[in-house]
Write a protein that holds these residues in place. Structure first.
Motif, PDB file in Angstrom:
ATOM      1  N   PRO A 101       0.797  -1.234   0.000  1.00 25.69           N
ATOM      2  CA  PRO A 101       0.000   0.000   0.000  1.00 25.69           C
ATOM      3  C   PRO A 101       0.830   1.284   0.000  1.00 25.69           C
ATOM      4  O   PRO A 101       0.292   2.346  -0.323  1.00 25.69           O
ATOM      5  CB  PRO A 101      -0.831  -0.121   1.294  1.00 25.69           C
ATOM      6  N   GLN A 102       2.109   1.208   0.350  1.00 26.78           N
ATOM      7  CA  GLN A 102       2.934   2.414   0.423  1.00 26.78           C
ATOM      8  C   GLN A 102       3.718   2.679  -0.858  1.00 26.78           C
ATOM      9  O   GLN A 102       4.391   3.706  -0.962  1.00 26.78           O
ATOM     10  CB  GLN A 102       3.921   2.299   1.597  1.00 26.78           C
ATOM     11  N   LEU A 103       3.642   1.774  -1.830  1.00 26.76           N
ATOM     12  CA  LEU A 103       4.433   1.951  -3.049  1.00 26.76           C
ATOM     13  C   LEU A 103       4.063   3.235  -3.779  1.00 26.76           C
ATOM     14  O   LEU A 103       4.931   4.008  -4.189  1.00 26.76           O
ATOM     15  CB  LEU A 103       4.223   0.740  -3.968  1.00 26.76           C
ATOM     16  N   ILE A 104       2.779   3.494  -3.941  1.00 28.32           N
ATOM     17  CA  ILE A 104       2.341   4.676  -4.680  1.00 28.32           C
ATOM     18  C   ILE A 104       2.751   5.945  -3.937  1.00 28.32           C
ATOM     19  O   ILE A 104       3.224   6.917  -4.539  1.00 28.32           O
ATOM     20  CB  ILE A 104       0.825   4.627  -4.901  1.00 28.32           C
ATOM     21  N   ALA A 105       2.564   5.951  -2.624  1.00 28.85           N
ATOM     22  CA  ALA A 105       2.909   7.142  -1.839  1.00 28.85           C
ATOM     23  C   ALA A 105       4.394   7.467  -1.941  1.00 28.85           C
ATOM     24  O   ALA A 105       4.779   8.646  -2.007  1.00 28.85           O
ATOM     25  CB  ALA A 105       2.507   6.942  -0.382  1.00 28.85           C
ATOM     26  N   VAL A 106       5.241   6.439  -1.969  1.00 29.61           N
ATOM     27  CA  VAL A 106       6.675   6.689  -2.058  1.00 29.61           C
ATOM     28  C   VAL A 106       7.056   7.178  -3.449  1.00 29.61           C
ATOM     29  O   VAL A 106       7.834   8.124  -3.601  1.00 29.61           O
ATOM     30  CB  VAL A 106       7.451   5.408  -1.693  1.00 29.61           C
ATOM     31  N   LEU A 107       6.501   6.557  -4.486  1.00 30.41           N
ATOM     32  CA  LEU A 107       6.848   6.952  -5.847  1.00 30.41           C
ATOM     33  C   LEU A 107       6.416   8.389  -6.145  1.00 30.41           C
ATOM     34  O   LEU A 107       7.091   9.105  -6.893  1.00 30.41           O
ATOM     35  CB  LEU A 107       6.206   5.999  -6.855  1.00 30.41           C
ATOM     36  N   GLU A 108       5.301   8.808  -5.575  1.00 33.64           N
ATOM     37  CA  GLU A 108       4.815  10.155  -5.858  1.00 33.64           C
ATOM     38  C   GLU A 108       5.644  11.235  -5.167  1.00 33.64           C
ATOM     39  O   GLU A 108       5.442  12.413  -5.432  1.00 33.64           O
ATOM     40  CB  GLU A 108       3.349  10.271  -5.437  1.00 33.64           C
ATOM     41  N   ARG A 109       6.558  10.855  -4.288  1.00 36.21           N
ATOM     42  CA  ARG A 109       7.424  11.836  -3.623  1.00 36.21           C
ATOM     43  C   ARG A 109       8.741  12.057  -4.359  1.00 36.21           C
ATOM     44  O   ARG A 109       9.538  12.895  -3.946  1.00 36.21           O
ATOM     45  CB  ARG A 109       7.715  11.395  -2.187  1.00 36.21           C
ATOM     46  N   ILE A 110       8.981  11.300  -5.409  1.00 38.75           N
ATOM     47  CA  ILE A 110      10.242  11.438  -6.136  1.00 38.75           C
ATOM     48  C   ILE A 110      10.229  12.730  -6.934  1.00 38.75           C
ATOM     49  O   ILE A 110       9.286  13.005  -7.681  1.00 38.75           O
ATOM     50  CB  ILE A 110      10.467  10.238  -7.074  1.00 38.75           C
ATOM     51  N   ARG A 111      11.266  13.523  -6.786  1.00 36.63           N
ATOM     52  CA  ARG A 111      11.452  14.754  -7.545  1.00 36.63           C
ATOM     53  C   ARG A 111      12.933  14.861  -7.915  1.00 36.63           C
ATOM     54  O   ARG A 111      13.775  15.081  -7.044  1.00 36.63           O
ATOM     55  CB  ARG A 111      11.035  15.988  -6.728  1.00 36.63           C
ATOM     56  N   VAL A 112      13.244  14.695  -9.188  1.00 33.48           N
ATOM     57  CA  VAL A 112      14.623  14.782  -9.671  1.00 33.48           C
ATOM     58  C   VAL A 112      14.734  15.998 -10.567  1.00 33.48           C
ATOM     59  O   VAL A 112      14.168  16.014 -11.664  1.00 33.48           O
ATOM     60  CB  VAL A 112      15.032  13.507 -10.429  1.00 33.48           C
TER      61      VAL A 112
END
Length: 230
Positions: A101-112
Protein backbone atom coordinates in the motif's frame (compact mmCIF):
# COMPACT_ATOMS: atom_id res chain seq x y z
CA UNK A 1 15.24 -6.29 9.12
CA UNK A 2 14.58 -5.45 5.48
CA UNK A 3 11.08 -6.46 4.50
CA UNK A 4 10.77 -5.43 0.86
CA UNK A 5 12.70 -4.01 -2.01
CA UNK A 6 11.95 -2.34 -5.33
CA UNK A 7 14.47 -1.09 -7.86
CA UNK A 8 13.90 1.62 -10.46
CA UNK A 9 16.23 2.53 -13.27
CA UNK A 10 16.35 4.75 -16.31
CA UNK A 11 18.43 7.46 -17.96
CA UNK A 12 18.53 10.47 -15.69
CA UNK A 13 16.79 8.61 -12.87
CA UNK A 14 18.11 5.42 -11.31
CA UNK A 15 16.38 4.74 -8.05
CA UNK A 16 15.20 2.05 -5.69
CA UNK A 17 12.45 1.68 -3.14
CA UNK A 18 12.22 -0.59 -0.12
CA UNK A 19 11.19 -0.86 3.49
CA UNK A 20 13.17 -0.96 6.72
CA UNK A 21 11.25 -2.81 9.41
CA UNK A 22 11.98 -3.68 12.99
CA UNK A 23 13.21 -0.26 14.12
CA UNK A 24 12.46 -0.26 17.84
CA UNK A 25 11.49 2.98 19.54
CA UNK A 26 13.66 3.68 22.57
CA UNK A 27 12.07 6.40 24.67
CA UNK A 28 14.24 8.97 26.37
CA UNK A 29 13.59 10.57 29.71
CA UNK A 30 15.49 13.30 31.50
CA UNK A 31 16.71 12.85 35.03
CA UNK A 32 16.74 15.36 37.88
CA UNK A 33 14.59 16.34 40.82
CA UNK A 34 11.33 18.14 40.33
CA UNK A 35 9.94 19.96 43.37
CA UNK A 36 6.71 21.85 43.72
CA UNK A 37 5.75 24.90 45.72
CA UNK A 38 6.90 28.48 45.61
CA UNK A 39 10.20 29.65 44.20
CA UNK A 40 12.89 31.37 46.23
CA UNK A 41 11.63 34.78 45.16
CA UNK A 42 8.05 34.16 46.33
CA UNK A 43 4.78 33.27 44.63
CA UNK A 44 4.26 34.12 40.99
CA UNK A 45 2.05 37.18 40.50
CA UNK A 46 2.15 37.75 36.73
CA UNK A 47 -0.24 36.05 34.33
CA UNK A 48 1.29 32.95 32.69
CA UNK A 49 1.98 33.44 29.02
CA UNK A 50 -0.27 31.35 26.78
CA UNK A 51 1.61 30.31 23.65
CA UNK A 52 -0.09 30.95 20.33
CA UNK A 53 -1.57 28.16 18.29
CA UNK A 54 1.05 26.48 16.15
CA UNK A 55 0.25 24.79 12.88
CA UNK A 56 0.88 21.08 12.61
CA UNK A 57 4.23 20.07 11.13
CA UNK A 58 4.03 18.78 7.60
CA UNK A 59 5.17 15.29 8.53
CA UNK A 60 3.02 15.02 11.66
CA UNK A 61 1.06 11.78 12.08
CA UNK A 62 -1.70 11.13 14.58
CA UNK A 63 -0.25 7.69 15.34
CA UNK A 64 3.33 9.07 15.42
CA UNK A 65 4.35 6.19 13.09
CA UNK A 66 4.57 3.81 16.05
CA UNK A 67 3.17 0.29 15.80
CA UNK A 68 2.75 -2.44 18.36
CA UNK A 69 4.55 -5.78 18.14
CA UNK A 70 5.98 -8.42 20.44
CA UNK A 71 9.18 -6.41 20.66
CA UNK A 72 7.39 -3.22 21.68
CA UNK A 73 6.92 -0.04 19.66
CA UNK A 74 8.24 -0.29 16.10
CA UNK A 75 8.20 1.79 12.93
CA UNK A 76 9.07 1.25 9.28
CA UNK A 77 10.77 3.41 6.64
CA UNK A 78 9.61 2.97 3.03
CA UNK A 79 12.20 4.65 0.82
CA UNK A 80 13.27 5.20 -2.76
CA UNK A 81 16.88 5.59 -3.79
CA UNK A 82 18.93 6.02 -6.92
CA UNK A 83 21.31 3.42 -8.33
CA UNK A 84 24.26 4.86 -6.44
CA UNK A 85 22.74 3.70 -3.14
CA UNK A 86 21.49 7.12 -2.06
CA UNK A 87 17.92 7.86 -0.91
CA UNK A 88 15.54 10.02 -2.93
CA UNK A 89 12.27 9.96 -0.95
CA UNK A 90 10.77 8.04 1.95
CA UNK A 91 7.63 7.55 4.01
CA UNK A 92 7.51 6.58 7.69
CA UNK A 93 4.70 4.31 8.91
CA UNK A 94 3.99 2.08 11.93
CA UNK A 95 5.92 -1.18 11.91
CA UNK A 96 2.98 -3.46 11.20
CA UNK A 97 1.87 -1.63 8.04
CA UNK A 98 2.25 -3.50 4.77
CA UNK A 99 4.66 -2.57 2.00
CA UNK A 100 2.43 -2.77 -1.08
CA UNK A 101 0.00 0.00 0.00
CA UNK A 102 2.93 2.41 0.42
CA UNK A 103 4.43 1.95 -3.05
CA UNK A 104 2.34 4.68 -4.68
CA UNK A 105 2.91 7.14 -1.84
CA UNK A 106 6.68 6.69 -2.06
CA UNK A 107 6.85 6.95 -5.85
CA UNK A 108 4.81 10.16 -5.86
CA UNK A 109 7.42 11.84 -3.62
CA UNK A 110 10.24 11.44 -6.14
CA UNK A 111 11.45 14.75 -7.55
CA UNK A 112 14.62 14.78 -9.67
CA UNK A 113 15.55 18.25 -10.99
CA UNK A 114 16.49 18.51 -14.66
CA UNK A 115 19.85 20.12 -15.48
CA UNK A 116 18.26 22.16 -18.26
CA UNK A 117 15.41 23.34 -16.01
CA UNK A 118 11.70 22.73 -16.18
CA UNK A 119 9.49 20.38 -14.23
CA UNK A 120 11.38 17.77 -12.16
CA UNK A 121 11.35 14.20 -13.31
CA UNK A 122 9.02 11.92 -11.36
CA UNK A 123 8.74 8.81 -13.54
CA UNK A 124 11.44 6.15 -14.00
CA UNK A 125 11.79 4.17 -17.19
CA UNK A 126 11.56 0.79 -15.45
CA UNK A 127 10.69 -0.54 -12.02
CA UNK A 128 11.51 -3.90 -10.50
CA UNK A 129 10.23 -5.19 -7.19
CA UNK A 130 9.71 -8.34 -5.18
CA UNK A 131 6.47 -10.17 -4.49
CA UNK A 132 5.52 -7.88 -1.61
CA UNK A 133 4.64 -5.16 -4.12
CA UNK A 134 2.52 -7.34 -6.38
CA UNK A 135 -1.08 -6.12 -6.32
CA UNK A 136 -3.64 -5.19 -8.91
CA UNK A 137 -3.78 -1.65 -7.53
CA UNK A 138 -0.04 -1.13 -7.93
CA UNK A 139 0.08 -2.65 -11.41
CA UNK A 140 -2.89 -0.55 -12.50
CA UNK A 141 -1.14 2.57 -11.21
CA UNK A 142 2.10 1.73 -13.01
CA UNK A 143 0.30 1.04 -16.28
CA UNK A 144 -1.58 4.33 -16.02
CA UNK A 145 1.68 6.21 -15.60
CA UNK A 146 3.29 4.11 -18.36
CA UNK A 147 6.04 2.81 -16.10
CA UNK A 148 7.47 -0.52 -17.18
CA UNK A 149 7.82 -2.84 -14.24
CA UNK A 150 9.22 -6.26 -13.33
CA UNK A 151 7.39 -7.59 -10.28
CA UNK A 152 7.03 -11.36 -9.81
CA UNK A 153 3.51 -12.64 -9.31
CA UNK A 154 2.93 -14.64 -6.11
CA UNK A 155 1.64 -18.18 -6.46
CA UNK A 156 -1.79 -17.44 -4.97
CA UNK A 157 -2.34 -14.45 -7.26
CA UNK A 158 -1.25 -16.48 -10.26
CA UNK A 159 -3.70 -19.27 -9.38
CA UNK A 160 -6.51 -16.75 -8.87
CA UNK A 161 -5.83 -15.19 -12.26
CA UNK A 162 -5.96 -18.60 -13.96
CA UNK A 163 -9.24 -19.49 -12.25
CA UNK A 164 -10.84 -16.36 -13.69
CA UNK A 165 -9.93 -17.44 -17.20
CA UNK A 166 -10.03 -14.71 -19.83
CA UNK A 167 -11.22 -12.20 -17.22
CA UNK A 168 -8.08 -12.70 -15.16
CA UNK A 169 -5.94 -10.75 -17.61
CA UNK A 170 -2.61 -11.48 -19.24
CA UNK A 171 0.33 -13.07 -17.40
CA UNK A 172 2.77 -10.55 -15.97
CA UNK A 173 6.16 -10.12 -17.60
CA UNK A 174 9.38 -10.90 -15.78
CA UNK A 175 12.98 -9.91 -16.56
CA UNK A 176 15.60 -11.77 -14.53
CA UNK A 177 18.39 -9.31 -15.31
CA UNK A 178 16.41 -6.30 -14.09
CA UNK A 179 15.19 -8.25 -11.07
CA UNK A 180 18.81 -8.75 -9.94
CA UNK A 181 19.11 -5.02 -9.26
CA UNK A 182 16.96 -5.30 -6.15
CA UNK A 183 20.20 -5.46 -4.16
CA UNK A 184 20.64 -1.72 -4.73
CA UNK A 185 17.93 -0.82 -2.27
CA UNK A 186 19.29 -3.31 0.26
CA UNK A 187 22.65 -1.58 0.14
CA UNK A 188 20.94 1.81 0.47
CA UNK A 189 19.08 0.64 3.57
CA UNK A 190 22.26 -0.79 5.08
CA UNK A 191 23.96 2.57 4.62
CA UNK A 192 21.11 4.34 6.39
CA UNK A 193 21.20 1.85 9.25
CA UNK A 194 24.83 2.78 9.88
CA UNK A 195 23.42 5.89 11.56
CA UNK A 196 22.46 4.91 15.10
CA UNK A 197 19.66 7.46 15.31
CA UNK A 198 18.02 5.81 12.27
CA UNK A 199 18.63 2.17 13.13
CA UNK A 200 17.38 2.68 16.71
CA UNK A 201 14.73 5.35 16.85
CA UNK A 202 14.88 7.69 19.82
CA UNK A 203 12.52 10.39 18.52
CA UNK A 204 8.99 10.24 19.85
CA UNK A 205 7.38 12.46 17.22
CA UNK A 206 7.13 11.20 13.66
CA UNK A 207 8.05 14.54 12.10
CA UNK A 208 11.20 14.75 14.22
CA UNK A 209 12.24 11.23 13.19
CA UNK A 210 11.50 12.23 9.60
CA UNK A 211 14.02 15.04 10.01
CA UNK A 212 16.55 12.61 11.48
CA UNK A 213 16.27 10.32 8.45
CA UNK A 214 16.46 13.34 6.14
CA UNK A 215 19.74 14.47 7.70
CA UNK A 216 21.15 10.95 7.33
CA UNK A 217 20.08 10.89 3.67
CA UNK A 218 21.75 14.27 3.06
CA UNK A 219 24.98 12.96 4.56
CA UNK A 220 24.88 10.00 2.18
CA UNK A 221 24.47 12.39 -0.75
CA UNK A 222 27.46 14.43 0.39
CA UNK A 223 29.68 11.36 0.29
CA UNK A 224 31.38 10.42 -2.99
CA UNK A 225 29.50 7.65 -4.74
CA UNK A 226 31.57 4.46 -5.04
CA UNK A 227 28.86 2.05 -6.13
CA UNK A 228 27.65 3.56 -9.37
CA UNK A 229 25.64 1.14 -11.46
CA UNK A 230 26.21 1.61 -15.21
Amino acid sequence: MVDAQVALSGPGVACAVGAVGGIVFRGRHSGGDVSGGESATGPRTDTPRIPGRRSRPRQHRSDEALGRSRGGLTCKIHLTGEGGCRPLAFVITPGQWGDAPQLIAVLERIRVPRPEGGHPRTRPDHLGGDKAYSSRRNRRYLRRRQIKHTIPEPRDQRAHRKRRGSQGGRPTGFNKEIYKRRNEVERTINRLKNFRAVATRYDKRAYIFHGTVTVAAIRLWLRPSRERVP
